[in-house]
Design an enzyme around this catalytic site. Structure first.
Site: not given
Ligand code: UDP
Ligand code: MG
Length: 136
Positions: A12, A52, A115, A129
């Site tokens: 990212k 997304y 992250n 994806e």
């Molecule tokens: N995210 C965020 N705030 C939150 C939860 C998620 O900004 O409270 C962002 C974060 O960058 C995350 C992405 O949204 O990686 C997608 O969320 P997901 O729950 O799918 O997490 P991941 O699969 O990336 O662990």
């Protein structure tokens, strides 16, 4: 029984901005992932919204899409036995503060939004994806 899978990984903007792509790719390779193809790109906000869209009802959706389109990213197809789950384990929890020791997000993640890495969460989403970024 082997179960070779492909998954989509994204380094990212926060990680590319800190020049961490080689360090992160090294972690994948050391953990047995084969990087089948990779490209460094910058996507538009519209493309991030499409990518997304499963999160479109979430309060963080708009910021998330602005963020993913804010700078260059590296997208990769990773291949390994059980690649989807193995990548999720190696990435660690979404919130770097909750990520286990030895995971990429623990090591490099800045915050729950910044992250450092994305990884597909299921066989179906991996296919969607991968097609999103690499379908010719
Ligand atoms: N995210 C965020 N705030 C939150 C939860 C998620 O900004 O409270 C962002 C974060 O960058 C995350 C992405 O949204 O990686 C997608 O969320 P997901 O729950 O799918 O997490 P991941 O699969 O990336 O662990
Ligand atoms: Mg997810």
């Amino acid at each position: 029984m082997s179960n070779v899978e492909q998954t989509l990984s994204i380094i990212k903007p926060d990680a590319v901005e800190r020049n961490l792509q080689e360090n992160i790719k090294k972690i994948f390779v050391e953990n047995g992932f084969n990087i089948k193809i990779e490209k460094k790109i910058k996507i538009s906000k519209n493309e991030a919204e499409e990518f997304y869209k499963v999160h479109q009802s979430k309060p963080f959706y708009n910021e998330l899409c602005s963020y993913l389109s804010s700078g260059p990213i590296v997208v990769m197809i990773l291949e390994k036995d059980n690649a989807i789950l193995e990548n999720r384990k190696l990435m660690g929890a979404t919130d770097p503060l909750k990520a286990d020791e030895g995971t990429i997000r623990k090591k490099y993640g800045i915050s729950i939004d910044k992250n450092s890495v994305h990884g597909s969460d299921s066989v179906d989403n991996a296919k969607i994806e991968i097609d999103f970024f690499f379908k010719s």
